[in-house]
Design a protein around this motif. Structure first.
Motif, short mmCIF file in Angstrom:
data_model
loop_
_atom_site.label_atom_id
_atom_site.label_comp_id
_atom_site.label_asym_id
_atom_site.label_seq_id
_atom_site.Cartn_x
_atom_site.Cartn_y
_atom_site.Cartn_z
N ASN A 1 -0.83 -33.05 65.31
CA ASN A 1 -1.71 -33.19 64.17
C ASN A 1 -2.48 -31.87 64.01
OD1 ASN A 1 -3.06 -34.58 62.00
ND2 ASN A 1 -4.86 -34.51 63.30
N CYS B 1 -5.29 -29.76 61.89
CA CYS B 1 -6.44 -29.87 61.00
C CYS B 1 -7.06 -28.48 60.87
CB CYS B 1 -7.45 -30.87 61.56
SG CYS B 1 -8.86 -31.14 60.49
N LEU C 1 -10.08 -26.48 59.02
CA LEU C 1 -11.34 -26.72 58.32
C LEU C 1 -12.09 -25.42 58.08
CD1 LEU C 1 -12.52 -29.66 60.59
CD2 LEU C 1 -11.53 -29.87 58.31
N SER D 1 -11.60 -29.20 53.81
CA SER D 1 -10.45 -29.37 54.69
C SER D 1 -9.25 -28.76 53.98
CB SER D 1 -10.21 -30.86 54.96
OG SER D 1 -9.03 -31.03 55.69
N TRP E 1 -6.09 -28.29 55.52
CA TRP E 1 -4.86 -28.92 55.98
C TRP E 1 -5.23 -30.02 56.96
CZ3 TRP E 1 0.30 -27.35 54.97
CH2 TRP E 1 1.28 -28.03 55.71
N ASN E 2 -4.60 -31.19 56.82
CA ASN E 2 -4.80 -32.25 57.79
C ASN E 2 -3.57 -33.15 57.77
OD1 ASN E 2 -5.82 -33.95 59.70
ND2 ASN E 2 -7.36 -34.90 58.38
N SER E 3 -2.55 -32.78 58.54
CA SER E 3 -1.33 -33.59 58.62
C SER E 3 -0.50 -33.20 59.83
CB SER E 3 -0.51 -33.46 57.33
OG SER E 3 0.03 -32.17 57.22
N GLU E 4 0.58 -33.92 60.02
CA GLU E 4 1.48 -33.70 61.16
C GLU E 4 2.36 -32.48 60.89
OE1 GLU E 4 1.60 -35.75 64.02
OE2 GLU E 4 -0.25 -36.53 63.14
N ALA F 1 -3.02 -32.39 69.32
CA ALA F 1 -3.84 -32.16 68.13
C ALA F 1 -4.38 -30.74 68.17
CB ALA F 1 -4.99 -33.16 68.08
N THR G 1 -7.22 -28.39 66.17
CA THR G 1 -8.31 -28.28 65.20
C THR G 1 -8.67 -26.81 65.10
OG1 THR G 1 -9.13 -30.46 65.81
CG2 THR G 1 -10.63 -29.02 64.59
#
Length: 133
Positions: free
Chosen positions: A4, A6, A8, A13, A15-18, A73, A75
């Motif tokens: 995942n 993300c 920011l 935001s 981008w926020n996806s797989e 993940a 971030t």
């Protein structure tokens, strides 16, 4: 297996996806991140984030910040970010030419540092806009 991602900025935001993997510009060079990567925190440099999504590579211009990787993940907190597909190549090239001219006429240490930073940002945007998947 996927991660995942993300991305920011202070305002939104981006981008926020797989994703399947990324190549991240850090202050110590680029690092590749695939599923099950070891937990890491790193500073993010001005540069191109390369995103592997299915069978294609996407680009994003990042303007410095921090990244945290762990538990599949990622971030990324950055000052500014712009998807390569959203950048107008002609506008980015014009901005690069202006930044190069400003560096040539910069006087004093502070002006030179600021002009170099603007030039790095402009080059990153041009590179992100011109990258072909």
């Amino acid at each position: 297996m996927t991660l995942n991602l993300c991305v920011l900025t202070p305002n939104r935001s981006v981008w926020n996806s797989e994703v399947n993997g990324i190549i991240l510009p850090t202050n110590n060079g680029q690092i590749g991140v695939l599923p099950n990567h070891a937990p890491t925190a790193t500073a993010v440099d001005i540069g191109i984030l390369r995103i592997r999504l299915n069978d294609q590579w996407l680009t994003m211009a990042l303007m410095g910040g921090f990244a945290r990787i762990g538990n599949n993940a990622i971030t990324i907190l950055v000052n500014e970010a712009e998807r390569g597909s959203d950048i107008d190549p002609q506008e980015a090239q014009k901005t690069l030419e202006i930044a190069e001219a400003n560096l040539r006429k910069a006087e004093g240490k502070r002006q030179v540092i600021e002009a170099n930073l603007a030039l790095r940002r402009a080059r990153t945007r041009v590179e992100a806009s011109n990258t072909i998947s």
